[in-house]
Structure formats: C-alpha cells, structure tokens
Design an enzyme around this catalytic site. Structure first.
Site, PDB file in Angstrom:
ATOM      1  N   ASP A 219      12.200  -8.985   5.780  1.00 53.61           N
ATOM      2  CA  ASP A 219      11.850  -9.247   4.382  1.00 53.61           C
ATOM      3  C   ASP A 219      12.746 -10.357   3.861  1.00 53.61           C
ATOM      4  OD1 ASP A 219      11.310  -8.686   1.451  1.00 53.61           O
ATOM      5  OD2 ASP A 219      10.286  -6.972   2.324  1.00 53.61           O
TER       6      ASP A 219
ATOM      7  N   HIS B 240      13.173  -8.823  -3.494  1.00 52.39           N
ATOM      8  CA  HIS B 240      12.155  -8.014  -2.820  1.00 52.39           C
ATOM      9  C   HIS B 240      12.739  -7.212  -1.664  1.00 52.39           C
ATOM     10  CE1 HIS B 240       8.513  -7.350  -0.277  1.00 52.39           C
ATOM     11  NE2 HIS B 240       7.834  -7.424  -1.421  1.00 52.39           N
TER      12      HIS B 240
ATOM     13  N   SER C 280       4.009  -3.300  -0.964  1.00 50.41           N
ATOM     14  CA  SER C 280       5.384  -3.560  -0.519  1.00 50.41           C
ATOM     15  C   SER C 280       6.302  -2.400  -0.868  1.00 50.41           C
ATOM     16  CB  SER C 280       5.939  -4.815  -1.197  1.00 50.41           C
ATOM     17  OG  SER C 280       5.612  -5.976  -0.496  1.00 50.41           O
TER      18      SER C 280
END
Length: 662
Positions: free
Chosen positions: A232, A282, A476
């Site tokens: 990620d 994120h 996600s």
C-alpha cells in the site's frame, strides 16, 4: 539499489542449478522449438502504462549471455544496458536503452526458489519517455530470445482516499453501548468491531453489523509470529498506536542500503515514507485496522493488535504508492516478492486494476503474467507454522460494478466487498462475480452520522491536519478487516498447535460468516435505489472473527437470528437420530444468557434447541443427551451413556423470515 556484483556472481554460480519455470507456457528455444507470434508475446496494452519503460521475460537460453554481460558490466562498475545477444542489442541500441536490470534482485538464500519459479527471467528496460511504447514492444517481441513483453500498467487504491480527522467528543450513549476488555479510549467509535445500533453513527445502524471480534479477543488478540504485509502507501512506523506492532527486519540487506528495517518503499526505491505531497495516509489507515496496538490506553484498536503485552501480529510495510508516484506492475510485483522472502504469511492488498478491464482469470494471467507469477510465488511460501502457504487478500474495488476488480477476482485470492453500519452494501462496493466475502468498509456520506459511519483507524498527522486518527471509506477499509480476522485465526491455530493447508484455511475463513442476503429484499436506502441487486453477490457473508476461532477450536457454531424464537435442529451435531434422543441437560451461564438477552432458559423441543436471543453477541452452550435408551446408566441400573456437545451461539440480526425488506 542493488548490489550488482553480489547479484551477478551469485547468479553465475547458480546457472548450472537453474530449474525450468513451472509457469512457462513456451518450451526453451531450440532447433525444434515452435515460433511464437509477435502479437502473442505482447501481454497487455499501453493504456495507462508508465512511459519510458517496458518489462520483458527472456527465454531460459538467453539468461547465460545476459548474466555474463552483467558480470562484465559489474567489473567495470558500469550500468548494464545491453544483453550480450546481438538480435536483442540491435533493438536496445535503437531504443537508446539506459538501463537493463532484473525485476527481482538476487535473493540470497531464496535465489534457488526464485529461479525455480522463473522469476529471474524478468527484466525491466529503461529508455527515453518520448519513445513510442507500442512500437518498442513490437520490436522486442519480434526476437526469439524474448518470450513476453508487458507494459507497466498503473494500479489504484480501492478508496477515494478522503480522510476525515477524528474529533474526540464525549458521548455517554456511545460509550455505554460498547463494552470490551480493552482500554483504548476510542474503541466505542469503531462500530465495525462492536455495533450495538449506535444512533450517533447512523440512525439506521443495526446491532451486529460488525465482525464480532470482542469475544474473539478473549481467546487470542494476535501473535507476533504472524506477519501481515501491508502492500500500500507507506505505513507510519513511528505512529504511537502502530510502532509496537511493526515488523523489524532481523537482517537488513545491502541491496536496500541496510534501511529496510520495517519494509521498503518500492515506488521511490528508498526507505518507507508517508508525509509527502500526494500521500493520503491510506496505508497507515489500513495497517491500523489490521493491528493497531490494543489495550495501550490510547487511540483505537486493531483486529489483531494484541492485548498491550507485545503480542499483536506484526506489520510489514511494502510501499507501492509514494507521494505522486503511482504503483504499477513492476513496483507491486517487487513488493509481493519481498514480502514472500521476508516472512509474511498474509498479503494485505487494498488496490488493483479497475473492475471490467479483466473479466476472467485467463485474461488476468495472460495480460499480467509477471504480477501473477509474483503472487503465485507468495502463495507457495510457508512462512507461518500454522499455514502451508501464503494467504492473499484483495479489496474487490469501488466502481459499484457487478464484478470484482483484479487481481482480487482471481479464483485463488480472496476478494472483499464492503458494507455499512446499516448492515447493507456500501453504495460504492463492487459485487458479484469474483467476490468472496463481505466486511465493514463504511460510508462517510449518505448516513446520518456522516464520517462516523466510515471506518475509524490510524492516520498520518503529516497529511491529515495533525490528526493521528480518522475515518475513511472503501473496500480498501473492508479488506484489512478480513486480513485481521485471518491473522487472528492463524494466531489461534499457533496457540492450539494446529496446521492447515492453504485451501483448508481459506475454506474456514470464508465459511466463518454471518448472512446478509436476508436483508437484501426489495427496497432501498439513502444511497442505493434497489438493494436487491446485491442478493447472493456479496460473497459467502460477513466475516466473523469469533466463528473462525471456533472452527479452529473445533467448536460447532449455532447461528441465531435476533428477536425470534428459534428451533435449531442438532442433526449434524448429534447424528441423524438427533430428534429421537432424550436430552438431559442444557448448560448456559447466567452471564452469557444476560449478554445475549435470553429471558427464558434454552430448552429442547421435539429434538430441536429452542432459544430466543434479543442482543447480538457470542456465547457457549452445552447440550447433553443419552446415547442408548431414555435413562443414563447407574451403578444399579443399566442405561445409556451421557454424551455432551459444546456449541458457540452466534446471535445476529437477520432480515424478515420471508426475505423481505426491513
């Protein structure tokens, strides 16, 4: 980045021991080898591909020349730019290639298996960005020594990447709704772990719309031997709620400048980063859901974050998005290979190729062969004593499309869909073909609680106005819930001394679920006009941490719908004659009855367990019966044997009995 001298000397020593690539579709070139059409060698298209670079796979017969040429270049300390093969170098000269290197660097103790998988045959070429990619690919595909040419297709996060910083507010109602053994002050806002229909989150919140983790934590909260690779954005390894659970590399490598302490930034080819322009937090948010440190008196909880005693699972940061650098096939494949070679047993991937671009497994294998081979390499590694293989988990994607994105949709990987605190699909989630299981991904708009209906986890203060915590939404955010549940399962299996094949464990994970379909009758919600289109398309159901631990423990689960008297047949547990047995005792503690809102003690009725639960939760119950006759044997009376089974009762909300809209 790479220590080329070390790579090439070691590679030359291994040449004699090279194995044939098990995924090779074409035999080694020889006098009788069939010619391969140029068009068949070009795997994908240049749409949305990185300029000035191409990935090629050489035939095995070309490798000795390549590696000898690399050795010669290393001796003069110059960059490798030519292959040593005349037909290939003519093209490299015309393209003005400035770099030619192995995609996967020499892997030390893992080099033999790297070569056995054929990964040593993948090379990446660098040249001027002005060069026409398609023409370059056609020319390279026209030489016999190259078997595949792949464009570096860009990848995307499965989230809108909008963050909503957490603002601490006193809310007595919310606090009272959530009870847990951990002291993390903001756990009560994490509805995705414990949802008791909190109206502050959404007026449409439904009790039990969560992953049922509170009771699982009483059995295990994580094990440091389980390593989860977060592929990620970079994970902020200094975050106060993550630092204690970060993986620490016991042998940092010169190939990574001895700086791959907690992982590596494959996008920027440097140490992990998280505060650059373009970063969103994120990866840090995803990591927090998997294993933010539990019971440490600060922040939030992670699914497998331990009990505050150093026992959480470990987080490895394999960074493929960095600032404005977008991940692509080269970067992600390198990250996956690194995770496999450094001990990860779970691959957490909240990104992919948008739904609809690939519509079958064969298309994915053909058009993304290097990605596929790297993932298969990870799946083949046995980095956890409890699991014979590597578990790969992807988010399904956020295009509201009736199919999963890829690689998530591939049949051997787990694809995760998303639901909201209202126990209904999130408006953005992909669903349908290729989707395997659902988890909380939240919905930060359209529900009354606003961002509070999103998923609360860790953030990077550098990119979120100074906030260490905040809300995000997306598949996600759903994906790391399943990764965390899987990590809990492996942790419990280690404690119990159990070991499973990859297929066995995936089966247990995908059957440890609560149903969602009964809620998907005709009807709508604020953000979805017709929820019935999702029926049968969200996967097997909603992931349930406690049920997975019960499967590992060997304790059968009885699923009970809230608010209704249930008559549950026990045939599969007591045999085909269950309804004719004489039952002598049912044991359930007063504490467990109160927890599930059971007013009348459970009893047997016509050979079925009669029970009514009014609160969501999990508890144990024991049922005893007589095997042979109607009375147990005593010292003076011949009779049957008393047999006892223990069950886990899982009480959750369900739709109306007729499947209609609630």
């Amino acid at each position: 980045m790479h220590n080329k001298t070390k790579l090439l000397i070691f590679a030359s020593l291994l040449l004699a021991a090279c194995s044939t690539d098990p995924m090779q579709e074409i035999p080694n070139r020889g006098d009788s080898a069939p010619e391969i059409e140029t068009s068949d060698k070009i795997c994908n298209t240049s749409d949305d591909a990185v300029a000035g670079s191409l990935i090629v796979k050489f035939g095995e017969e070309a490798i000795p020349s390549l590696e000898q040429n690399a050795l010669n270049a290393a001796k003069t300390r110059s960059a490798l730019t030519r292959s040593g093969i005349e037909s290939v170098d003519d093209i490299l000269n015309d393209l003005h290639v400035t770099s030619l290197e192995r995609v996967f660097p020499e892997a030390g103790e893992h080099e033999a298996r790297t070569r056995a998988a054929g990964l040593h045959r993948w090379y990446v070429l660098g040249f001027a960005s002005e060069e026409d990619l398609d023409k370059a690919a056609e020319r390279l595909a026209d030489v016999a020594e190259i078997s595949k040419v792949q464009f570096r297709t860009r990848l995307y996060r499965a989230s809108d990447c909008k963050t909503y910083p957490f603002q601490a507010t006193a809310n007595g109602q919310t606090r009272a709704l959530v009870t847990a053994d951990f002291n993390d002050p903001n756990l009560f806002w994490q509805w995705h772990y414990i949802n008791n229909a909190d109206q502050a989150v959404a007026t449409t919140s439904v009790a039990g719309a969560d992953i049922n983790v509170a009771d699982a934590w009483k059995l295990t909260a994580g094990n440091p031997e389980v390593i989860v690779a977060i592929v990620d954005e970079g994970v902020k390894y200094t975050h106060p709620d993550l630092a204690a659970n970060m993986w620490i590399n016991p042998n940092p490598s010169p190939e990574y400048k001895n700086q791959d302490i907690h992982g590596w930034n494959f996008a920027a080819d440097g140490p992990i980063s998280w505060g650059q322009k373009g970063d969103s937090g994120h990866g840090t948010h995803v990591a927090g859901t998997v294993a933010a440190v539990n019971n440490n008196g600060i922040g939030v909880c992670g699914v497998a974050g331990g009990t505050g005693k150093g026992d959480g699972v470990r987080l490895m940061s394999c960074q493929i998005f960095s600032g404005d650098l977008t991940g692509d096939a080269l970067v992600s494949s390198r990250a996956v290979k690194y995770a496999a070679d450094h001990g990860a047993s779970i691959l957490q991937c909240s990104w992919g190729i948008k739904a609809g671009i690939y519509t079958s497994d064969n298309m994915f294998i053909k058009q993304s062969p290097m990605d596929y081979e790297a993932l298969q390499y990870f799946a083949a590694q046995k980095n956890c004593e409890a699991l014979d293989g590597g578990l790969i988990i992807f988010s399904a994607g956020n295009e509201s499309t009736a199919m999963s994105g890829y690689p998530a949709g591939y049949r051997d990987y787990i694809s995760v869909t998303s639901f909201s605190p209202d126990y209904l699909p999130a408006n953005y989630t992909n669903y349908g073909s290729g989707c395997n299981i659902a988890a909380p991904g939240g919905e930060t708009s359209g529900l009354s609680g606003g961002e509070k209906a999103g998923v609360l986890s860790t953030l990077c203060s550098e990119t979120s106005n100074g906030a260490d915590y905040g809300y995000m939404q997306g598949t996600s955010m759903a994906c790391p819930h399943v990764s965390g549940v899987a990590a809990l399962g492996l942790s419990y299996a280690l404690e119990k001394g159990k070991r499973y094949s990859l297929d066995e464990f995936k089966t247990m994970l995908l059957t440890s679920v609560n149903e969602i379909d009964s809620r998907l009758g005709e009807g709508s919600k604020a953000t979805i006009a017709d929820v019935s289109i999702y029926r049968g398309k969200m996967g097997t159901g909603i992931t349930d941490a406690y049920q997975l631990l019960m499967q590992i423990e060997g304790t059968p689960c009885l699923r009970v719908a809230l608010g209704e008297v249930q008559l549950i047949p026990l045939t599969q547990h007591f045999g085909q004659g269950a309804e004719d047995l004489t039952y002598t005792d049912i044991q359930m503690s007063a504490k467990d009855m109160e927890k599930l809102g059971i007013k009348a003690a459970p009893k047997m009725y016509n050979g079925k367990l009669m029970i009514k639960c009014t609160k969501p939760g999990s508890a144990k119950i024991k049922v005893s019966a007589i095997a042979g006759g109607t009375k147990p044997g005593t010292g003076v009376v011949m009779g049957g044997m008393v047999i006892t089974k223990e069950f886990a009762v899982i009480a959750r909300s369900a739709g109306a009995a007729n499947g209609g809209w609630l």
